[in-house]
Design a protein around this motif. Structure first.
Motif, PDB file in Angstrom:
ATOM      1  N   UNK A  16     -15.433 -26.978  -6.050  1.00 40.45           N
ATOM      2  CA  UNK A  16     -16.802 -27.366  -6.406  1.00 40.45           C
ATOM      3  C   UNK A  16     -17.513 -26.126  -6.925  1.00 40.45           C
ATOM      4  N   UNK A  17     -17.964 -26.116  -8.169  1.00 42.07           N
ATOM      5  CA  UNK A  17     -18.640 -24.934  -8.697  1.00 42.07           C
ATOM      6  C   UNK A  17     -19.820 -24.519  -7.826  1.00 42.07           C
ATOM      7  N   UNK A  18     -19.931 -23.234  -7.576  1.00 40.37           N
ATOM      8  CA  UNK A  18     -20.985 -22.695  -6.726  1.00 40.37           C
ATOM      9  C   UNK A  18     -21.083 -21.195  -6.956  1.00 40.37           C
ATOM     10  N   UNK A  19     -22.087 -20.567  -6.345  1.00 41.59           N
ATOM     11  CA  UNK A  19     -22.275 -19.127  -6.502  1.00 41.59           C
ATOM     12  C   UNK A  19     -20.975 -18.385  -6.218  1.00 41.59           C
ATOM     13  N   UNK A  20     -20.678 -17.386  -7.056  1.00 37.61           N
ATOM     14  CA  UNK A  20     -19.441 -16.627  -6.882  1.00 37.61           C
ATOM     15  C   UNK A  20     -19.542 -15.324  -7.664  1.00 37.61           C
ATOM     16  N   UNK A  26     -25.292 -24.573 -10.918  1.00 37.54           N
ATOM     17  CA  UNK A  26     -25.831 -25.378  -9.821  1.00 37.54           C
ATOM     18  C   UNK A  26     -25.688 -26.871 -10.101  1.00 37.54           C
ATOM     19  N   UNK A  27     -25.789 -27.260 -11.373  1.00 36.23           N
ATOM     20  CA  UNK A  27     -25.722 -28.677 -11.731  1.00 36.23           C
ATOM     21  C   UNK A  27     -24.294 -29.191 -11.858  1.00 36.23           C
ATOM     22  N   UNK A  28     -23.315 -28.292 -12.017  1.00 35.39           N
ATOM     23  CA  UNK A  28     -21.930 -28.706 -12.239  1.00 35.39           C
ATOM     24  C   UNK A  28     -21.320 -29.305 -10.977  1.00 35.39           C
ATOM     25  N   UNK A  29     -20.541 -30.331 -11.144  1.00 31.74           N
ATOM     26  CA  UNK A  29     -19.814 -30.946 -10.034  1.00 31.74           C
ATOM     27  C   UNK A  29     -18.313 -30.693 -10.129  1.00 31.74           C
ATOM     28  N   UNK A  30     -17.845 -30.340 -11.318  1.00 29.69           N
ATOM     29  CA  UNK A  30     -16.435 -30.027 -11.547  1.00 29.69           C
ATOM     30  C   UNK A  30     -16.362 -28.817 -12.464  1.00 29.69           C
ATOM     31  N   UNK A  31     -15.265 -28.081 -12.410  1.00 31.25           N
ATOM     32  CA  UNK A  31     -15.134 -26.883 -13.236  1.00 31.25           C
ATOM     33  C   UNK A  31     -15.214 -27.219 -14.716  1.00 31.25           C
ATOM     34  N   UNK A  54     -29.639 -18.817  -5.989  1.00 32.39           N
ATOM     35  CA  UNK A  54     -28.216 -18.873  -6.263  1.00 32.39           C
ATOM     36  C   UNK A  54     -27.748 -20.315  -6.146  1.00 32.39           C
ATOM     37  N   UNK A  55     -26.749 -20.677  -6.931  1.00 28.09           N
ATOM     38  CA  UNK A  55     -26.162 -22.007  -6.821  1.00 28.09           C
ATOM     39  C   UNK A  55     -25.553 -22.123  -5.432  1.00 28.09           C
ATOM     40  N   UNK A  56     -26.100 -22.989  -4.605  1.00 28.14           N
ATOM     41  CA  UNK A  56     -25.742 -22.968  -3.185  1.00 28.14           C
ATOM     42  C   UNK A  56     -24.243 -23.148  -2.968  1.00 28.14           C
ATOM     43  N   UNK A  57     -23.727 -22.374  -2.028  1.00 27.02           N
ATOM     44  CA  UNK A  57     -22.324 -22.444  -1.662  1.00 27.02           C
ATOM     45  C   UNK A  57     -22.125 -23.524  -0.598  1.00 27.02           C
ATOM     46  N   UNK A  58     -20.870 -23.857  -0.343  1.00 28.64           N
ATOM     47  CA  UNK A  58     -20.565 -24.796   0.737  1.00 28.64           C
ATOM     48  C   UNK A  58     -21.099 -24.268   2.068  1.00 28.64           C
ATOM     49  N   UNK A  59     -21.052 -22.954   2.241  1.00 28.12           N
ATOM     50  CA  UNK A  59     -21.570 -22.376   3.482  1.00 28.12           C
ATOM     51  C   UNK A  59     -23.089 -22.432   3.546  1.00 28.12           C
ATOM     52  N   UNK A  60     -23.778 -22.266   2.410  1.00 24.97           N
ATOM     53  CA  UNK A  60     -25.236 -22.398   2.398  1.00 24.97           C
ATOM     54  C   UNK A  60     -25.654 -23.820   2.781  1.00 24.97           C
ATOM     55  N   UNK A  61     -24.940 -24.802   2.249  1.00 23.77           N
ATOM     56  CA  UNK A  61     -25.305 -26.207   2.498  1.00 23.77           C
ATOM     57  C   UNK A  61     -24.879 -26.677   3.876  1.00 23.77           C
ATOM     58  N   UNK A  74     -22.440 -18.645 -18.172  1.00 28.00           N
ATOM     59  CA  UNK A  74     -23.368 -19.773 -18.062  1.00 28.00           C
ATOM     60  C   UNK A  74     -24.462 -19.391 -17.090  1.00 28.00           C
ATOM     61  N   UNK A  75     -25.557 -20.108 -17.139  1.00 27.81           N
ATOM     62  CA  UNK A  75     -26.683 -19.800 -16.271  1.00 27.81           C
ATOM     63  C   UNK A  75     -26.448 -20.319 -14.856  1.00 27.81           C
ATOM     64  N   UNK A  76     -27.232 -19.818 -13.928  1.00 27.17           N
ATOM     65  CA  UNK A  76     -27.180 -20.338 -12.567  1.00 27.17           C
ATOM     66  C   UNK A  76     -27.548 -21.810 -12.544  1.00 27.17           C
ATOM     67  N   UNK A  77     -28.473 -22.214 -13.408  1.00 23.99           N
ATOM     68  CA  UNK A  77     -28.860 -23.629 -13.461  1.00 23.99           C
ATOM     69  C   UNK A  77     -27.681 -24.511 -13.850  1.00 23.99           C
TER      70      UNK A  77
END
Length: 245
Positions: free
Chosen positions: A150-154, A189-194, A10-17, A183-186
């Protein structure tokens, strides 16, 4: 339906990181260090047994001994297609998995397309599902996205019995979690802004057997131990068909 495969990332969340000042284990960085964001899928065998077709694969990070043996067993009654996925971990796993399930593409589906499901109606995780009521719900694919700064898993939904999207229906055995996004998880995960997230011509659907807890480690503790998703043998099934009238 296209590109169906086992998925654990999953695209890591702020809580994962977590936060760098914390002394507790932060699994988001450890997942990347192990390479769970770049899993490789190796085809080992294709077998037939009567009317069943079984595809055996090994799913693992490149250059690592840890991995997952996955078997996909397909059967059909002419109207419904049943997929049973069996997973067996290999190697010395020192970290839990972010998720365990399958992901698939629904070509031609769009953000404005409607999704219908019976199950939890709020974005939730195993440790944040108390307010997720199990009812019949509908929303567009776009409405299922949570617009974090910050885009992340949701967008995961718990206790789902069935979901219909883009001419496809999936019934779970047992109940499952579902997520749908344009869009894909990849890409997520790579996005920094919406604004980095641009819908394509496929909606990507995740049907998860289990999810790792979300915790609150961006500012507090991580998930409680009972919400960890440690690799262990698992089996789950989905029945695919056309949506019902």
């Amino acid at each position: 339906m296209s590109d169906l495969r086992l998925d654990v990332w999953r695209a890591t969340t702020d809580n994962d990181d977590g936060a760098t000042w914390q002394t507790d284990t932060r699994y988001g960085p450890l997942w990347r260090e192990l390479g769970l964001h770049r899993m490789r899928h190796r085809l080992d065998a294709v077998e037939t047994d009567g009317d069943a077709l079984t595809v055996r694969t090994r799913v693992a990070p490149a250059g690592r001994e840890t991995g997952l043996r996955a078997a996909y067993r397909w059967t059909s009654d002419g109207t419904h297609v049943r997929l049973t996925v069996s997973v067996v971990p290999e190697g010395d796993w020192r970290v839990p998995l972010p998720r365990l399930g399958i992901r698939l593409g629904v070509p031609g589906a769009a953000p404005e397309d409607a999704v219908f499901w019976f199950g939890g109606g709020n974005e939730s995780y195993p440790d944040t599902r108390a307010a997720s009521k199990d009812l019949l719900w509908d929303a567009s694919v776009g409405e299922l996205q949570t617009p974090y700064v910050r885009p992340q898993e949701n967008g995961a939904h718990a206790n789902v019995r069935w979901v219909e999207i883009g001419g496809l229906r999936a019934d779970g055995d047992p109940e499952f979690w579902f997520t749908a996004r344009p869009w894909t998880t990849e890409h997520l995960d790579a996005a920094r802004h919406r604004t980095d997230l641009v819908p394509g011509d496929t909606v990507w659907v995740h049907l998860d057997h289990r999810l790792h807890g979300i915790g609150s480690q961006s500012c507090g503790p991580g998930p409680l131990p009972q919400y960890y998703l440690w690799p262990e043998p698992a089996e789950f099934s989905f029945v695919f068909s056309e949506p019902r009238d």
